[in-house]
Design an enzyme around this catalytic site. Sequence first.
Site, PDB file in Angstrom:
ATOM      1  N   GLU A 158       0.737  -1.260   0.053  1.00 52.59           N
ATOM      2  CA  GLU A 158      -0.142   0.113   0.032  1.00 52.59           C
ATOM      3  C   GLU A 158       0.768   1.369  -0.029  1.00 52.59           C
ATOM      4  OE1 GLU A 158      -3.394  -0.274   2.795  1.00 52.59           O
ATOM      5  OE2 GLU A 158      -2.791   2.023   3.526  1.00 52.59           O
TER       6      GLU A 158
ATOM      7  N   HIS B 186      -7.960   3.223  -3.626  1.00 47.57           N
ATOM      8  CA  HIS B 186      -9.092   3.457  -2.443  1.00 47.57           C
ATOM      9  C   HIS B 186     -10.109   4.760  -2.817  1.00 47.57           C
ATOM     10  CE1 HIS B 186      -6.377   1.683   0.990  1.00 47.57           C
ATOM     11  NE2 HIS B 186      -5.697   0.976  -0.428  1.00 47.57           N
TER      12      HIS B 186
ATOM     13  N   ASP C 178     -13.357   8.350   7.344  1.00 47.29           N
ATOM     14  CA  ASP C 178     -13.413   8.694   8.779  1.00 47.29           C
ATOM     15  C   ASP C 178     -14.215  10.101   8.826  1.00 47.29           C
ATOM     16  OD1 ASP C 178     -12.362   6.981  10.752  1.00 47.29           O
ATOM     17  OD2 ASP C 178     -10.321   7.450  10.095  1.00 47.29           O
TER      18      ASP C 178
ATOM     19  N   ALA D 192     -20.041   1.881   3.926  1.00 47.80           N
ATOM     20  CA  ALA D 192     -19.369   1.402   2.740  1.00 47.80           C
ATOM     21  C   ALA D 192     -20.164   0.423   1.914  1.00 47.80           C
ATOM     22  CB  ALA D 192     -18.137   0.743   3.296  1.00 47.80           C
TER      23      ALA D 192
ATOM     24  N   HIS E 151     -14.135  -1.691  14.813  1.00 44.12           N
ATOM     25  CA  HIS E 151     -14.131  -0.148  14.693  1.00 44.12           C
ATOM     26  C   HIS E 151     -14.689   0.348  15.655  1.00 44.12           C
ATOM     27  CE1 HIS E 151     -15.662   3.284  12.575  1.00 44.12           C
ATOM     28  NE2 HIS E 151     -14.716   2.921  11.793  1.00 44.12           N
TER      29      HIS E 151
ATOM     30  N   GLN F  19      -7.353  -3.388   9.144  1.00 40.31           N
ATOM     31  CA  GLN F  19      -6.212  -2.533   9.686  1.00 40.31           C
ATOM     32  C   GLN F  19      -4.916  -3.147  10.147  1.00 40.31           C
ATOM     33  OE1 GLN F  19      -8.493  -3.411  13.867  1.00 40.31           O
ATOM     34  NE2 GLN F  19      -8.260  -1.176  13.483  1.00 40.31           N
TER      35      GLN F  19
HETATM   36  P1  FAD Z   1     -18.452   1.031   7.098  1.00 42.21           P
HETATM   37  O1  FAD Z   1     -18.211  -0.428   6.596  1.00 42.21           O
HETATM   38  O2  FAD Z   1     -19.504   1.934   6.745  1.00 42.21           O
HETATM   39  O3  FAD Z   1     -18.242   0.792   8.691  1.00 42.21           O
HETATM   40  C1  FAD Z   1     -18.226   2.184   9.654  1.00 42.21           C
HETATM   41  C2  FAD Z   1     -18.986   1.649  10.913  1.00 42.21           C
HETATM   42  O4  FAD Z   1     -20.263   1.600  10.778  1.00 42.21           O
HETATM   43  C3  FAD Z   1     -18.780   0.246  11.854  1.00 42.21           C
HETATM   44  O5  FAD Z   1     -18.601   0.471  13.060  1.00 42.21           O
HETATM   45  C4  FAD Z   1     -19.585  -0.706  11.160  1.00 42.21           C
HETATM   46  O6  FAD Z   1     -20.074  -1.864  11.921  1.00 42.21           O
HETATM   47  C5  FAD Z   1     -20.712   0.275  10.819  1.00 42.21           C
HETATM   48  N1  FAD Z   1     -21.603  -0.125   9.698  1.00 42.21           N
HETATM   49  C6  FAD Z   1     -21.335  -0.712   8.402  1.00 42.21           C
HETATM   50  N2  FAD Z   1     -22.275  -0.671   7.666  1.00 42.21           N
HETATM   51  C7  FAD Z   1     -23.080  -0.125   8.153  1.00 42.21           C
HETATM   52  C8  FAD Z   1     -24.826  -0.092   7.800  1.00 42.21           C
HETATM   53  N3  FAD Z   1     -25.114  -0.372   6.600  1.00 42.21           N
HETATM   54  N4  FAD Z   1     -25.511   0.296   8.819  1.00 42.21           N
HETATM   55  C9  FAD Z   1     -25.348   0.684  10.003  1.00 42.21           C
HETATM   56  N5  FAD Z   1     -23.915   0.712  10.255  1.00 42.21           N
HETATM   57  C10 FAD Z   1     -22.822   0.045   9.633  1.00 42.21           C
HETATM   58  N6  FAD Z   1      -9.669   6.067   5.091  1.00 42.21           N
HETATM   59  C11 FAD Z   1      -9.447   7.006   4.147  1.00 42.21           C
HETATM   60  O7  FAD Z   1     -10.031   8.041   4.213  1.00 42.21           O
HETATM   61  N7  FAD Z   1      -8.831   6.731   2.876  1.00 42.21           N
HETATM   62  C12 FAD Z   1      -8.159   5.364   2.824  1.00 42.21           C
HETATM   63  O8  FAD Z   1      -7.460   5.163   1.673  1.00 42.21           O
HETATM   64  C13 FAD Z   1      -8.208   4.406   3.765  1.00 42.21           C
HETATM   65  N8  FAD Z   1      -7.825   3.183   3.511  1.00 42.21           N
HETATM   66  C14 FAD Z   1      -8.144   2.069   4.473  1.00 42.21           C
HETATM   67  C15 FAD Z   1      -7.618   0.961   4.177  1.00 42.21           C
HETATM   68  C16 FAD Z   1      -7.739  -0.067   5.007  1.00 42.21           C
HETATM   69  C17 FAD Z   1      -7.249  -1.443   4.846  1.00 42.21           C
HETATM   70  C18 FAD Z   1      -8.565   0.101   6.304  1.00 42.21           C
HETATM   71  C19 FAD Z   1      -8.952  -0.960   7.247  1.00 42.21           C
HETATM   72  C20 FAD Z   1      -8.942   1.333   6.600  1.00 42.21           C
HETATM   73  C21 FAD Z   1      -8.934   2.736   5.586  1.00 42.21           C
HETATM   74  N9  FAD Z   1      -9.397   3.824   6.059  1.00 42.21           N
HETATM   75  C22 FAD Z   1      -9.253   4.538   4.807  1.00 42.21           C
HETATM   76  C23 FAD Z   1     -10.016   4.068   7.214  1.00 42.21           C
HETATM   77  C24 FAD Z   1     -11.744   3.981   7.009  1.00 42.21           C
HETATM   78  O9  FAD Z   1     -12.091   4.764   6.080  1.00 42.21           O
HETATM   79  C25 FAD Z   1     -12.240   4.312   8.207  1.00 42.21           C
HETATM   80  O10 FAD Z   1     -11.826   3.304   9.572  1.00 42.21           O
HETATM   81  C26 FAD Z   1     -13.751   4.450   8.330  1.00 42.21           C
HETATM   82  O11 FAD Z   1     -14.306   4.906   9.577  1.00 42.21           O
HETATM   83  C27 FAD Z   1     -14.463   2.993   8.446  1.00 42.21           C
HETATM   84  O12 FAD Z   1     -14.637   2.635   7.276  1.00 42.21           O
HETATM   85  P2  FAD Z   1     -15.305   1.638   6.669  1.00 42.21           P
HETATM   86  O13 FAD Z   1     -15.391   1.424   5.159  1.00 42.21           O
HETATM   87  O14 FAD Z   1     -14.951   0.384   7.082  1.00 42.21           O
HETATM   88  O15 FAD Z   1     -17.103   2.019   6.925  1.00 42.21           O
END
Ligand code: FAD
Length: 293
Positions: free
Chosen positions: A18, A78, A110, A129, A153, A180
């Site tokens: 990455e 990403h 975030d 997501a 998370h 993560q």
């Molecule tokens: P989600 O899947 O939406 O989850 C967020 C929270 O909401 C979790 O608590 C989950 O349980 C809950 N949730 C999920 N779906 C639902 C739903 N449908 N209804 C209700 N609750 C729900 N950030 C950046 O800005 N840029 C990057 O390039 C980047 N790369 C990353 C790469 C990796 C490998 C990882 C692990 C993280 C990365 N992040 C990045 C950080 C990430 O964007 C944050 O941690 C963010 O807060 C969570 O993203 P997520 O896609 O898991 O969100």
Amino acid sequence: GRPIPELLAEDGPSFSFEFMPPRSERAEAVLWNSVRRLEQLHPTFVSVTYGAGGSTRDRTVRITGRIEQETTLRTMAHLTCVGSSVAELRRVVGEYASVGIGNILALRGDPPGGPAAPWIAHPEGLDHADKLVSLVRSLGDFTVGVAAFPDKHPESASLDDEADALARKADAGAAFAITQMITDVDAYLRLRDLVDARGCVMPVIPGLLPVTAVGQLQRLTELNGQPLATDVVSRIEAAGDDLEAVRRTGIAICTEHSARLLREGAPGLHFMTMNKSTATLEVFANLRQSSLV
Ligand code: FAD
């Protein structure tokens, strides 16, 4: 090229690296040097992050596109929902496609106020997501990956919630997940087992960071509130002010974690390189010596 999940299934563990979009010409030169050195390991794919709040959008498109077009590497870009309307997200996905990027890591991102601030979706945007996975899948022949959090998370109530969120993303069309940074292999195994128990057959690739400086660990906790395994913290801190000892310890820990993850059947290893290459190359050399790669 063949899609990433097919490569995961057929060619043994995947290896991926990455990178972050560089902020200056000098940083870009460092990045390209790392890309060229790591290219020689023939990774399964490399990925480029999307800055907080979408701040690096143009640079992410440009750098990922150049790596795709000018190297032998398969790329993944990403993408986050933060601060973007659906129309804007569609445009970015279109730009990715136009420079030849077929793999997208779909993330929520975030909150603009930082990980501790409350999450507020863009009024014409997406709140999670799983919806971005559906959107990207609806826009073309993309392979979509998602994020996973073995240390939970901060917004998830439990690890079961975490597994539910992952299963939802798989149902929406995600082909694999990347975690993560792993500091506790057992936490990874617990989440993987919970995902399996849901009948969800999505490969979960552990994320690894070869720690090369004490401050890196502190920044990680500050940036995303991730709890760190106490044995990792105490081993790094024991190296104290001796920069070379910290580096050696970080590489040793990363090698141990990688080896155990592979022995436990992890589908691959995803290294966060911080745009450097030496530490990752050293971990690789160690794994090669043990015939693990
Ligand atoms: P989600 O899947 O939406 O989850 C967020 C929270 O909401 C979790 O608590 C989950 O349980 C809950 N949730 C999920 N779906 C639902 C739903 N449908 N209804 C209700 N609750 C729900 N950030 C950046 O800005 N840029 C990057 O390039 C980047 N790369 C990353 C790469 C990796 C490998 C990882 C692990 C993280 C990365 N992040 C990045 C950080 C990430 O964007 C944050 O941690 C963010 O807060 C969570 O993203 P997520 O896609 O898991 O969100």
